[in-house]
Design a protein around this motif. Structure first.
Motif, PDB file in Angstrom:
ATOM      1  N   PRO A 218      -2.636  -2.943   9.405  1.00 42.65           N
ATOM      2  CA  PRO A 218      -3.194  -1.612   9.128  1.00 42.65           C
ATOM      3  C   PRO A 218      -2.186  -0.471   9.283  1.00 42.65           C
ATOM      4  N   VAL A 219      -2.102   0.372   8.266  1.00 42.30           N
ATOM      5  CA  VAL A 219      -1.175   1.512   8.297  1.00 42.30           C
ATOM      6  C   VAL A 219      -1.429   2.350   9.545  1.00 42.30           C
ATOM      7  N   VAL A 220      -2.698   2.696   9.754  1.00 41.04           N
ATOM      8  CA  VAL A 220      -3.080   3.486  10.931  1.00 41.04           C
ATOM      9  C   VAL A 220      -4.186   2.729  11.673  1.00 41.04           C
TER      10      VAL A 220
ATOM     11  N   ALA B 203       0.811  -1.231   0.000  1.00 37.34           N
ATOM     12  CA  ALA B 203       0.000   0.000   0.000  1.00 37.34           C
ATOM     13  C   ALA B 203       0.841   1.277   0.000  1.00 37.34           C
ATOM     14  N   GLN B 204       2.139   1.118  -0.063  1.00 36.08           N
ATOM     15  CA  GLN B 204       3.037   2.287  -0.091  1.00 36.08           C
ATOM     16  C   GLN B 204       2.696   3.294   1.018  1.00 36.08           C
ATOM     17  N   GLY B 205       2.363   2.762   2.179  1.00 38.50           N
ATOM     18  CA  GLY B 205       2.127   3.611   3.349  1.00 38.50           C
ATOM     19  C   GLY B 205       0.820   4.378   3.338  1.00 38.50           C
ATOM     20  N   LYS B 206      -0.095   4.024   2.411  1.00 40.38           N
ATOM     21  CA  LYS B 206      -1.343   4.803   2.319  1.00 40.38           C
ATOM     22  C   LYS B 206      -2.551   3.937   2.662  1.00 40.38           C
ATOM     23  N   GLN B 207      -3.354   4.440   3.606  1.00 40.60           N
ATOM     24  CA  GLN B 207      -4.534   3.693   4.026  1.00 40.60           C
ATOM     25  C   GLN B 207      -5.488   3.467   2.855  1.00 40.60           C
ATOM     26  N   GLU B 208      -5.667   4.499   2.012  1.00 37.08           N
ATOM     27  CA  GLU B 208      -6.636   4.332   0.912  1.00 37.08           C
ATOM     28  C   GLU B 208      -6.214   3.199  -0.033  1.00 37.08           C
ATOM     29  N   ASN B 209      -4.905   3.016  -0.207  1.00 31.70           N
ATOM     30  CA  ASN B 209      -4.438   1.912  -1.048  1.00 31.70           C
ATOM     31  C   ASN B 209      -4.748   0.561  -0.407  1.00 31.70           C
ATOM     32  N   GLN B 210      -4.609   0.509   0.925  1.00 27.94           N
ATOM     33  CA  GLN B 210      -4.912  -0.756   1.606  1.00 27.94           C
ATOM     34  C   GLN B 210      -6.398  -1.079   1.489  1.00 27.94           C
ATOM     35  N   ILE B 211      -7.231  -0.049   1.633  1.00 26.72           N
ATOM     36  CA  ILE B 211      -8.683  -0.281   1.529  1.00 26.72           C
ATOM     37  C   ILE B 211      -9.033  -0.757   0.108  1.00 26.72           C
ATOM     38  N   THR B 212      -8.413  -0.136  -0.883  1.00 30.28           N
ATOM     39  CA  THR B 212      -8.646  -0.563  -2.276  1.00 30.28           C
ATOM     40  C   THR B 212      -8.250  -2.029  -2.467  1.00 30.28           C
TER      41      THR B 212
END
Ligand code: AHR
Length: 331
Positions: free
Chosen positions: A101-103, A75-84
């Motif tokens: 989870p990133v955060v 996810a390159q450190g991005k929550q939105e990428n993980q959700i995607t």
């Protein structure tokens, strides 16, 4: 800017789906690989640190050894990428989803989607701050509060030596992990709790270095310019501590002597710096979670009861212990 964002999301989706080819339910069948293998979708935080690299290798190797087909995304450190990525795994009807989870916050909606699709979720490494614990099966990972406490306790026990300038105060600067991430929150909390036992120890400045070497270096450079009489650096991970070492050396000071350094992780480069006397104390955070994760996934899918929380066993290292342990270190 817009084009870049779309590109990044597309690349992520390709990562999440591209690996899917062999285990995917392209025919619309319910989950499972073509050959009956378990299919796991794993949404990783990124590649921010040596710890993360070792963690990713452990997950990939263990999946292969366990005969589990892994769909892996970074996810390159991005929550939105993980959700995607998680949504993509749901669409692909994987058997089980695991992620770090990133955060801590903001996961309820996507976890509810996984639950509605009947796909169990395992949290690894980092927890989510959700009141509904039915959204995941278990959380496998370290006790980050204890890691912070162990770091702080070492400082309390070594406060006299850590008062490098001998002014009676131990001034600590803190390099925090990613803002909002469980290890940053919990390690900070545990450390503060432990040092409260000694009023001569004070955190005089604290800022995020995002768990990266570069981040640690930059924040330390600015601390060296703005803070008087720094005695100690507490870095929430080895990589930021290693970045701080570079900044301290560039300022003509000797890390480990002129400024004491405490870190968390105990990855190879950190342990080497500890053995070389540039770091003074490391609290271990074990990244080799793969084998336990694969076992837990198998148990969940077999319908077995598993504990809500599985805590990783960890230790701490002084400089002498690092010299002894280094030759046998696996990461
Ligand atoms: O969540 C574990 C932490 O994340 C590690 O301590 C750090 O190095 C990593 O990036």
């Amino acid at each position: 800017m817009a084009i870049k964002t779309v590109g990044a999301v597309a690349a992520l989706l390709m990562g999440a789906t591209g690996l899917a080819a062999c285990g995917d339910s392209a025919d619309g069948s319910e989950g499972g690989g073509d050959d009956g293998k378990i299919v796991m979708g794993f949404a990783q935080v990124g590649a921010e640190s040596g710890w993360r690299t070792a963690n990713t290798e452990s997950i990939k190797e263990s999946a292969e050894e366990a005969g589990i087909e892994l769909k892996f995304s970074d996810a390159q450190g991005k929550q939105e990428n993980q959700i995607t990525a998680i949504r993509s795994y749901i669409q692909q009807k994987v058997d089980i989803i695991a992620f770090s989870p990133v955060v801590e916050t903001g996961w309820d909606a996507v976890l509810q989607e996984a639950k509605a699709a009947g796909i169990p979720v395992i949290l690894t490494d980092r927890a989510v701050d959700s009141e509904d614990t039915s959204l995941y099966e278990t959380f496998l990972g370290s006790d980050f509060v204890k890691e912070g406490q162990d770091a702080g306790q070492w400082l309390v026990d070594n406060a006299a030596e850590a008062d490098v300038d001998g002014d009676g105060d131990v001034n600590v600067v803190q390099l925090e992990g990613t803002t909002g991430a469980a290890p940053a929150i919990d390690r900070g909390e545990g450390f503060a709790e432990a040092i409260a036992a000694d009023p001569s120890i004070e955190v005089t400045a604290s800022q995020t270095g995002d768990f990266t070497r570069d981040g640690g270096k930059q924040v330390m450079e600015s601390f060296l310019n703005s803070e008087e009489g720094i005695d100690v650096v507490f870095a929430h991970n080895d990589d930021m501590g290693l970045g701080a070492i570079e900044a301290i050396e560039a300022a003509g000071l000797e890390p480990g002597k002129d400024i004491k350094i405490i870190t968390v992780d105990a990855v190879h480069d950190g342990m080497q710096a500890l053995a070389d006397g540039k770091i003074n104390f490391i609290v271990e955070c074990n990244p080799l979670l793969g084998p336990q994760l694969m076992d837990l996934a198998q148990q969940v899918l077999d319908g077995e009861d598993i504990p809500e929380r599985v805590v990783t066993e960890e230790t701490t290292f002084t400089q002498e212990q690092a010299i002894e342990a280094l030759p046998d270190r696996k990461y």
